[in-house]
Design a protein around this motif. Structure first.
Motif, mmCIF file in Angstrom:
data_model
loop_
_atom_site.group_PDB
_atom_site.id
_atom_site.type_symbol
_atom_site.label_atom_id
_atom_site.label_comp_id
_atom_site.label_asym_id
_atom_site.label_seq_id
_atom_site.Cartn_x
_atom_site.Cartn_y
_atom_site.Cartn_z
ATOM 1 N N ALA A 44 42.234 42.915 31.353
ATOM 2 C CA ALA A 44 42.527 42.667 32.765
ATOM 3 C C ALA A 44 43.823 43.394 33.113
ATOM 4 C CB ALA A 44 42.664 41.171 33.039
ATOM 5 N N ASN A 45 43.683 44.527 33.770
ATOM 6 C CA ASN A 45 44.831 45.302 34.238
ATOM 7 C C ASN A 45 44.909 45.178 35.754
ATOM 8 O OD1 ASN A 45 45.486 46.299 31.666
ATOM 9 N ND2 ASN A 45 43.923 47.870 31.853
ATOM 10 N N ALA A 46 46.046 44.713 36.250
ATOM 11 C CA ALA A 46 46.207 44.510 37.686
ATOM 12 C C ALA A 46 47.490 45.191 38.160
ATOM 13 C CB ALA A 46 46.262 43.025 38.015
ATOM 14 N N GLN A 47 47.402 45.783 39.350
ATOM 15 C CA GLN A 47 48.559 46.395 39.986
ATOM 16 C C GLN A 47 48.587 45.948 41.438
ATOM 17 O OE1 GLN A 47 48.417 50.663 39.574
ATOM 18 N NE2 GLN A 47 47.738 50.520 37.459
ATOM 19 N N GLN A 48 49.757 45.583 41.913
ATOM 20 C CA GLN A 48 49.934 45.212 43.308
ATOM 21 C C GLN A 48 51.164 45.927 43.851
ATOM 22 O OE1 GLN A 48 50.164 42.408 40.981
ATOM 23 N NE2 GLN A 48 47.945 42.325 40.906
ATOM 24 N N SER A 49 51.051 46.380 45.090
ATOM 25 C CA SER A 49 52.207 46.995 45.739
ATOM 26 C C SER A 49 52.197 46.631 47.217
ATOM 27 C CB SER A 49 52.213 48.513 45.555
ATOM 28 O OG SER A 49 51.033 49.068 46.076
ATOM 29 N N VAL A 64 57.188 45.507 63.295
ATOM 30 C CA VAL A 64 57.068 45.380 61.840
ATOM 31 C C VAL A 64 55.761 46.042 61.416
ATOM 32 C CG1 VAL A 64 56.884 43.799 59.898
ATOM 33 C CG2 VAL A 64 58.353 43.212 61.824
ATOM 34 N N ALA A 65 55.839 46.977 60.488
ATOM 35 C CA ALA A 65 54.653 47.636 59.933
ATOM 36 C C ALA A 65 54.593 47.319 58.438
ATOM 37 C CB ALA A 65 54.733 49.143 60.156
ATOM 38 N N ARG A 66 53.408 46.876 57.969
ATOM 39 C CA ARG A 66 53.257 46.513 56.559
ATOM 40 C C ARG A 66 51.966 47.102 56.011
ATOM 41 N NH1 ARG A 66 54.806 40.152 57.074
ATOM 42 N NH2 ARG A 66 57.010 40.493 57.491
ATOM 43 N N ALA A 67 52.011 47.449 54.735
ATOM 44 C CA ALA A 67 50.821 47.941 54.033
ATOM 45 C C ALA A 67 50.855 47.410 52.608
ATOM 46 C CB ALA A 67 50.797 49.467 54.030
ATOM 47 N N GLY A 68 49.692 47.193 52.037
ATOM 48 C CA GLY A 68 49.616 46.708 50.665
ATOM 49 C C GLY A 68 48.397 47.267 49.957
ATOM 50 N N LEU A 69 48.457 47.248 48.638
ATOM 51 C CA LEU A 69 47.363 47.735 47.809
ATOM 52 C C LEU A 69 47.260 46.840 46.587
ATOM 53 C CD1 LEU A 69 45.250 49.941 47.122
ATOM 54 C CD2 LEU A 69 47.080 51.126 45.922
ATOM 55 N N ASN A 70 46.042 46.385 46.293
ATOM 56 C CA ASN A 70 45.772 45.599 45.093
ATOM 57 C C ASN A 70 44.684 46.301 44.297
ATOM 58 O OD1 ASN A 70 47.481 43.360 45.694
ATOM 59 N ND2 ASN A 70 45.987 42.721 47.208
ATOM 60 N N TYR A 71 44.859 46.336 42.978
ATOM 61 C CA TYR A 71 43.893 46.975 42.094
ATOM 62 C C TYR A 71 43.703 46.079 40.880
ATOM 63 C CZ TYR A 71 42.091 50.175 38.569
ATOM 64 O OH TYR A 71 41.357 50.753 37.581
ATOM 65 N N LEU A 72 42.441 45.827 40.514
ATOM 66 C CA LEU A 72 42.132 45.020 39.340
ATOM 67 C C LEU A 72 41.004 45.694 38.580
ATOM 68 C CD1 LEU A 72 42.337 42.445 37.604
ATOM 69 C CD2 LEU A 72 40.665 41.409 39.165
ATOM 70 N N HIS A 73 41.226 45.926 37.299
ATOM 71 C CA HIS A 73 40.194 46.505 36.438
ATOM 72 C C HIS A 73 39.995 45.571 35.256
ATOM 73 C CE1 HIS A 73 37.761 49.420 34.340
ATOM 74 N NE2 HIS A 73 38.462 49.144 33.266
ATOM 75 N N THR A 74 38.758 45.100 35.089
ATOM 76 C CA THR A 74 38.430 44.255 33.944
ATOM 77 C C THR A 74 37.232 44.846 33.222
ATOM 78 O OG1 THR A 74 36.931 42.837 35.181
ATOM 79 C CG2 THR A 74 39.229 42.161 35.086
ATOM 80 N N SER A 75 37.181 44.611 31.933
ATOM 81 C CA SER A 75 36.025 44.997 31.124
ATOM 82 C C SER A 75 35.938 44.032 29.954
ATOM 83 C CB SER A 75 36.136 46.446 30.640
ATOM 84 O OG SER A 75 37.302 46.605 29.868
ATOM 85 N N ARG A 76 34.741 43.841 29.473
ATOM 86 C CA ARG A 76 34.544 42.926 28.352
ATOM 87 C C ARG A 76 33.793 43.661 27.252
ATOM 88 N NH1 ARG A 76 32.562 37.029 29.458
ATOM 89 N NH2 ARG A 76 34.485 37.181 30.625
#
Length: 83
Positions: A44-49, A64-76
């Motif tokens: 489980a590799n996760a990155q958030q910004s 106010v200006a906001r942006a976000g990015l979420n990434y999740l990679h899982t494998s079994r």
């Protein structure tokens, strides 16, 4: 990270990374598990910004200006039973 450029402009940035491998055991274990389809090592590799910019035009008008990015990679990776 927080940056105040002046009294009217500010910026923030946040980044996080998580690497959380886990061993998922079978429900019953052994032969009774029926092949162990659920057991194995799971990655489980996760990155958030997040990024935000604030500009004050006047005491009653703010942008106010906001942006976000979420990434999740899982494998079994399944372990096989050797009989």
């Amino acid at each position: 990270m927080d940056i105040n450029f002046d009294q009217k402009n500010s910026l923030f940035f946040r980044f996080s990374f998580v690497d959380d491998p886990q061993l998922i055991p079978g429900i019953f274990g052994g032969i009774a598990d029926g092949g162990g389809f659920q057991q194995g090592t799971q990655t489980a590799n996760a990155q958030q910004s997040a990024l935000g910019f604030t500009h004050t035009f006047s005491p009653t008008l703010i942008n106010v200006a906001r942006a976000g990015l979420n990434y999740l990679h899982t494998s079994r990776f399944r372990r096989r039973l050797v009989t």
